[in-house]
Motif scaffolding. Structure first.
Motif, PDB file in Angstrom:
ATOM      1  N   SER A   1      34.251 -43.986 -66.176  1.00  0.00           N
ATOM      2  CA  SER A   1      35.268 -42.945 -66.326  1.00  0.00           C
ATOM      3  C   SER A   1      36.390 -43.423 -67.233  1.00  0.00           C
ATOM      4  O   SER A   1      36.799 -44.588 -67.172  1.00  0.00           O
ATOM      5  CB  SER A   1      35.838 -42.574 -64.952  1.00  0.00           C
ATOM      6  N   ASP A   2      36.869 -42.535 -68.078  1.00  0.00           N
ATOM      7  CA  ASP A   2      38.012 -42.864 -68.925  1.00  0.00           C
ATOM      8  C   ASP A   2      39.311 -42.346 -68.318  1.00  0.00           C
ATOM      9  O   ASP A   2      40.359 -42.388 -68.948  1.00  0.00           O
ATOM     10  CB  ASP A   2      37.828 -42.303 -70.340  1.00  0.00           C
ATOM     11  N   GLN A   3      39.230 -41.848 -67.074  1.00  0.00           N
ATOM     12  CA  GLN A   3      40.412 -41.291 -66.420  1.00  0.00           C
ATOM     13  C   GLN A   3      40.828 -42.078 -65.181  1.00  0.00           C
ATOM     14  O   GLN A   3      42.009 -42.210 -64.897  1.00  0.00           O
ATOM     15  CB  GLN A   3      40.128 -39.839 -65.993  1.00  0.00           C
ATOM     16  N   VAL A   4      39.855 -42.564 -64.421  1.00  0.00           N
ATOM     17  CA  VAL A   4      40.155 -43.278 -63.183  1.00  0.00           C
ATOM     18  C   VAL A   4      39.330 -44.563 -63.124  1.00  0.00           C
ATOM     19  O   VAL A   4      38.451 -44.798 -63.956  1.00  0.00           O
ATOM     20  CB  VAL A   4      39.862 -42.408 -61.941  1.00  0.00           C
ATOM     21  N   ASP A   5      39.616 -45.387 -62.124  1.00  0.00           N
ATOM     22  CA  ASP A   5      38.943 -46.686 -61.970  1.00  0.00           C
ATOM     23  C   ASP A   5      37.593 -46.484 -61.280  1.00  0.00           C
ATOM     24  O   ASP A   5      37.421 -46.793 -60.100  1.00  0.00           O
ATOM     25  CB  ASP A   5      39.842 -47.612 -61.148  1.00  0.00           C
ATOM     26  N   LEU A   6      36.623 -45.993 -62.053  1.00  0.00           N
ATOM     27  CA  LEU A   6      35.330 -45.608 -61.489  1.00  0.00           C
ATOM     28  C   LEU A   6      34.215 -45.835 -62.502  1.00  0.00           C
ATOM     29  O   LEU A   6      34.372 -45.548 -63.690  1.00  0.00           O
ATOM     30  CB  LEU A   6      35.357 -44.128 -61.095  1.00  0.00           C
ATOM     31  N   ALA A   7      33.101 -46.356 -62.017  1.00  0.00           N
ATOM     32  CA  ALA A   7      31.928 -46.553 -62.871  1.00  0.00           C
ATOM     33  C   ALA A   7      30.666 -46.368 -62.033  1.00  0.00           C
ATOM     34  O   ALA A   7      30.681 -46.543 -60.807  1.00  0.00           O
ATOM     35  CB  ALA A   7      31.936 -47.930 -63.509  1.00  0.00           C
ATOM     36  N   PHE A   8      29.586 -46.016 -62.716  1.00  0.00           N
ATOM     37  CA  PHE A   8      28.285 -45.868 -62.077  1.00  0.00           C
ATOM     38  C   PHE A   8      27.257 -46.677 -62.860  1.00  0.00           C
ATOM     39  O   PHE A   8      27.264 -46.672 -64.093  1.00  0.00           O
ATOM     40  CB  PHE A   8      27.844 -44.398 -62.041  1.00  0.00           C
ATOM     41  N   VAL A   9      26.396 -47.381 -62.129  1.00  0.00           N
ATOM     42  CA  VAL A   9      25.277 -48.081 -62.751  1.00  0.00           C
ATOM     43  C   VAL A   9      23.993 -47.574 -62.103  1.00  0.00           C
ATOM     44  O   VAL A   9      24.033 -46.891 -61.065  1.00  0.00           O
ATOM     45  CB  VAL A   9      25.395 -49.611 -62.586  1.00  0.00           C
ATOM     46  N   GLU A  10      22.860 -47.911 -62.699  1.00  0.00           N
ATOM     47  CA  GLU A  10      21.592 -47.425 -62.155  1.00  0.00           C
ATOM     48  C   GLU A  10      20.525 -48.514 -62.198  1.00  0.00           C
ATOM     49  O   GLU A  10      20.570 -49.424 -63.034  1.00  0.00           O
ATOM     50  CB  GLU A  10      21.122 -46.189 -62.924  1.00  0.00           C
ATOM     51  N   ILE A  11      19.575 -48.385 -61.267  1.00  0.00           N
ATOM     52  CA  ILE A  11      18.429 -49.287 -61.171  1.00  0.00           C
ATOM     53  C   ILE A  11      17.184 -48.433 -60.953  1.00  0.00           C
ATOM     54  O   ILE A  11      17.203 -47.512 -60.121  1.00  0.00           O
ATOM     55  CB  ILE A  11      18.586 -50.268 -59.996  1.00  0.00           C
ATOM     56  N   PRO A  12      16.106 -48.699 -61.663  1.00  0.00           N
ATOM     57  CA  PRO A  12      14.874 -47.925 -61.457  1.00  0.00           C
ATOM     58  C   PRO A  12      14.369 -48.053 -60.017  1.00  0.00           C
ATOM     59  O   PRO A  12      14.313 -49.155 -59.459  1.00  0.00           O
ATOM     60  CB  PRO A  12      13.885 -48.550 -62.451  1.00  0.00           C
ATOM     61  N   LEU A  13      14.011 -46.932 -59.412  1.00  0.00           N
ATOM     62  CA  LEU A  13      13.488 -46.945 -58.048  1.00  0.00           C
ATOM     63  C   LEU A  13      12.201 -47.757 -57.954  1.00  0.00           C
ATOM     64  O   LEU A  13      11.948 -48.426 -56.940  1.00  0.00           O
ATOM     65  CB  LEU A  13      13.236 -45.512 -57.573  1.00  0.00           C
ATOM     66  N   LEU A  14      11.404 -47.708 -59.003  1.00  0.00           N
ATOM     67  CA  LEU A  14      10.137 -48.431 -58.992  1.00  0.00           C
ATOM     68  C   LEU A  14      10.373 -49.934 -58.879  1.00  0.00           C
ATOM     69  O   LEU A  14       9.626 -50.636 -58.174  1.00  0.00           O
ATOM     70  CB  LEU A  14       9.338 -48.107 -60.254  1.00  0.00           C
ATOM     71  N   GLU A  15      11.416 -50.423 -59.536  1.00  0.00           N
ATOM     72  CA  GLU A  15      11.708 -51.853 -59.474  1.00  0.00           C
ATOM     73  C   GLU A  15      12.117 -52.262 -58.060  1.00  0.00           C
ATOM     74  O   GLU A  15      11.705 -53.309 -57.560  1.00  0.00           O
ATOM     75  CB  GLU A  15      12.813 -52.209 -60.466  1.00  0.00           C
ATOM     76  N   LEU A  16      12.901 -51.419 -57.417  1.00  0.00           N
ATOM     77  CA  LEU A  16      13.295 -51.701 -56.037  1.00  0.00           C
ATOM     78  C   LEU A  16      12.081 -51.694 -55.114  1.00  0.00           C
ATOM     79  O   LEU A  16      11.941 -52.548 -54.227  1.00  0.00           O
ATOM     80  CB  LEU A  16      14.321 -50.668 -55.565  1.00  0.00           C
ATOM     81  N   GLU A  17      11.204 -50.731 -55.323  1.00  0.00           N
ATOM     82  CA  GLU A  17      10.008 -50.623 -54.496  1.00  0.00           C
ATOM     83  C   GLU A  17       9.095 -51.826 -54.698  1.00  0.00           C
ATOM     84  O   GLU A  17       8.568 -52.400 -53.727  1.00  0.00           O
ATOM     85  CB  GLU A  17       9.262 -49.337 -54.832  1.00  0.00           C
ATOM     86  N   ASN A  18       8.909 -52.236 -55.944  1.00  0.00           N
ATOM     87  CA  ASN A  18       8.032 -53.361 -56.233  1.00  0.00           C
ATOM     88  C   ASN A  18       8.556 -54.661 -55.629  1.00  0.00           C
ATOM     89  O   ASN A  18       7.771 -55.551 -55.272  1.00  0.00           O
ATOM     90  CB  ASN A  18       7.857 -53.534 -57.741  1.00  0.00           C
ATOM     91  N   ARG A  19       9.852 -54.783 -55.508  1.00  0.00           N
ATOM     92  CA  ARG A  19      10.450 -56.004 -54.963  1.00  0.00           C
ATOM     93  C   ARG A  19      10.691 -55.905 -53.459  1.00  0.00           C
ATOM     94  O   ARG A  19      11.211 -56.854 -52.854  1.00  0.00           O
ATOM     95  CB  ARG A  19      11.758 -56.318 -55.686  1.00  0.00           C
ATOM     96  N   GLY A  20      10.366 -54.759 -52.882  1.00  0.00           N
ATOM     97  CA  GLY A  20      10.525 -54.599 -51.440  1.00  0.00           C
ATOM     98  C   GLY A  20      11.968 -54.626 -50.981  1.00  0.00           C
ATOM     99  O   GLY A  20      12.266 -55.098 -49.878  1.00  0.00           O
ATOM    100  N   ILE A  21      12.871 -54.125 -51.804  1.00  0.00           N
ATOM    101  CA  ILE A  21      14.298 -54.127 -51.475  1.00  0.00           C
ATOM    102  C   ILE A  21      14.675 -52.824 -50.772  1.00  0.00           C
ATOM    103  O   ILE A  21      14.439 -51.733 -51.288  1.00  0.00           O
ATOM    104  CB  ILE A  21      15.148 -54.309 -52.744  1.00  0.00           C
ATOM    105  N   GLY A  22      15.255 -52.956 -49.590  1.00  0.00           N
ATOM    106  CA  GLY A  22      15.683 -51.782 -48.833  1.00  0.00           C
ATOM    107  C   GLY A  22      17.084 -51.344 -49.202  1.00  0.00           C
ATOM    108  O   GLY A  22      17.911 -52.155 -49.625  1.00  0.00           O
TER     109      GLY A  22
END
Length: 285
Positions: free
Chosen positions: A163-184
């Motif tokens: 965000s260029d207005q407030v102290d906020l950011a979003f990042v992303e991770i592929p769901l497939l990568e989480l599934e392959n690594r068994g991360i809950g």
């Protein structure tokens, strides 16, 4: 007579402005600062942990390294933060029950970049990616950034939005990568009505990640649910809680586990600045 009429008219206009601003408060001079912790070590998987509040490492202590906070920048002995001396998991007589504790841990992550460590909260699922919210200052000038869940190895993230207005950011991770690594993981509970009903004195849980993901739970409370903080230049939730470096970007929750915002700063009086959930929703679009 005309002069007196103009004075009365001006006074009446001022009253109308004050009525229109009723209920809106402003806080200044709170000295609320960001709560990231500098990284010491030789890489993104450094086990050295966070450094002192000043952002430097001890020449002789356990946080020395060859990175940006090197042995040439010793910190004073009185300011070095030893993780063993930090408060326990919960700084309060109140503690989440076992189910709540597990839930809060599953929605909380730890960020570690080239310069800082910080925290984040699992926000949503969009198509084939998991979206994580954090404070913008946690990831700004801090790439590459790795995210660690309660279990599993750190994963590199992709920036989604800052965000260029407030102290906020979003990042992303592929769901497939989480599934392959068994991360809950689990998406944080969110409900507009809960945020709208926040009141001064209402108890809160503040989640953070200092040494490991979701290793800090602090009990706090609402001071003002909607107040303009000059330190941040926008409306925030002002809370009362203890917050150490590293918890910036962590989720702030009601005792029922509903997300009400993310922590963006704190001061020595245990006041905390929380970016409200409604502002996060607006900032995502």
């Amino acid at each position: 007579m005309r002069k007196r009429f103009m004075e009365v008219l001006a006074l009446f206009s001022l009253v109308l402005v004050l009525v229109a601003l009723g209920g809106q408060r402003t806080a200044s001079g709170t000295n609320l600062t960001r709560r990231t912790a500098p990284v010491c070590g030789t890489g993104p998987y450094s086990e050295m942990g966070p450094c002192s509040r000043t952002g430097s490492c001890s020449e002789m202590g356990p946080y020395s390294g060859t990175g940006p906070y090197s042995k040439t920048e010793p910190c004073s002995e009185t300011e070095l933060l030893d993780p063993k001396e930090l408060p326990g998991e919960v700084v309060s007589e109140d503690r989440p029950d076992e189910d709540m504790q597990q839930y809060l841990q599953r929605v909380t992550v730890r960020f570690q970049g080239s310069r800082y460590v910080g925290s984040g909260v699992v926000w949503s699922v969009e198509e084939d990616v998991l979206v994580i919210a954090t404070a913008a200052h946690v990831i700004t000038d801090n790439f590459p950034v790795f995210v660690q869940f309660e279990q599993g190895e750190p994963l590199e993230t992709q920036l989604r939005k800052v965000s260029d207005q407030v102290d906020l950011a979003f990042v992303e991770i592929p769901l497939l990568e989480l599934e392959n690594r068994g991360i809950g993981w689990q998406i944080a509970r969110q409900e507009k009505e809960v945020c709208d009903r926040l009141e001064p004195g209402q108890p809160l849980w503040i989640m953070g990640s200092v040494e490991e993901a979701a290793d800090r739970v602090y009990a706090g409370s609402v001071i003002q649910p909607w107040i303009y903080l000059e330190d941040f230049g926008n409306y925030m939730l002002l809370g009362h809680a203890y917050a150490v470096p590293g918890v910036s970007g962590g989720g702030v929750f009601t005792q029922d586990g509903f997300l009400v915002g993310i922590l963006c700063g704190g001061n020595d009086d245990d006041q905390t600045a929380v970016l409200p959930w409604s502002v996060m929703v607006a900032g995502e679009s």
